[in-house]
Design an enzyme around this catalytic site. Structure first.
Site, PDB file in Angstrom:
ATOM      1  N   GLN A 135       0.833  -1.203   0.000  1.00  0.00           N
ATOM      2  CA  GLN A 135       0.000   0.000   0.000  1.00  0.00           C
ATOM      3  C   GLN A 135       0.868   1.253   0.000  1.00  0.00           C
ATOM      4  OE1 GLN A 135      -3.179  -0.011   2.819  1.00  0.00           O
ATOM      5  NE2 GLN A 135      -3.932   1.944   2.126  1.00  0.00           N
ATOM      6  N   PHE A 136       1.150   1.757  -1.196  1.00  0.00           N
ATOM      7  CA  PHE A 136       1.995   2.944  -1.324  1.00  0.00           C
ATOM      8  C   PHE A 136       1.342   4.175  -0.708  1.00  0.00           C
ATOM      9  CE2 PHE A 136      -0.667   3.493  -5.024  1.00  0.00           C
ATOM     10  CZ  PHE A 136      -0.767   4.867  -5.176  1.00  0.00           C
ATOM     11  N   THR A 137       0.019   4.162  -0.551  1.00  0.00           N
ATOM     12  CA  THR A 137      -0.675   5.333  -0.012  1.00  0.00           C
ATOM     13  C   THR A 137      -0.335   5.595   1.452  1.00  0.00           C
ATOM     14  OG1 THR A 137      -2.665   4.073   0.528  1.00  0.00           O
ATOM     15  CG2 THR A 137      -2.581   5.124  -1.653  1.00  0.00           C
TER      16      THR A 137
END
Length: 145
Positions: free
Chosen positions: A78-80
């Site tokens: 999850q890059f967010t």
């Protein structure tokens, strides 16, 4: 590297209508990688998570590890987690690692967990995913190295 850990009774991740990973009791991990993360940090976090004692014993105290309860891990990239909302209303993701670097470290993280005898299910790196879970507690921790 940043990990949001949730103790779950069950969790699953679906990609394009197909279940990619599913677990019963264990941890749902949302895993973010930044551009200056190293293999040393990856290993430290994996080892820390493998040994965390956040499952209750007979006296209802958090005293058991994932391995003690034969739990599993659902690991979701999850890059967010590196979204920056200090300016404006739309997050900037400049602190997130480039996909090739992030995927390599994400896979190394999962491999390190597996080396410790933990069953690790995953989503699909870079895909849009639907994540479902039943929190246990709830117990949620944010780990960063």
């Amino acid at each position: 590297m940043r990990v949001v850990l949730q103790r779950v009774k069950e969790a699953s991740v679906t990609v394009e209508g197909t279940v990619a990973g599913q677990i019963d009791q264990g941890f749902l991990l949302l895993v973010g990688v930044t551009h200056d993360d190293t293999l040393e940090q990856v290993n430290w976090l994996a080892d820390k998570i493998a040994g965390l004692r956040v499952f209750e014993d007979e006296e209802e105290r958090m005293n058991r590890s994932l391995q003690d309860v034969e739990g599993k891990i659902l690991s979701v990239s999850q890059f967010t987690l590196y979204g920056d909302v200090k300016k404006g209303r739309r997050p900037a993701f400049t602190e997130a690692a480039k996909p090739d670097v992030a995927n390599e470290l994400y896979e190394a993280f999962n491999a390190r967990l597996r080396q410790q005898g933990i069953i690790v299910e995953t989503g699909q790196f870079g895909a849009m995913m639907d994540v479902a879970l039943v929190n246990d507690g709830p117990v949620t921790l944010i780990l960063e190295k």
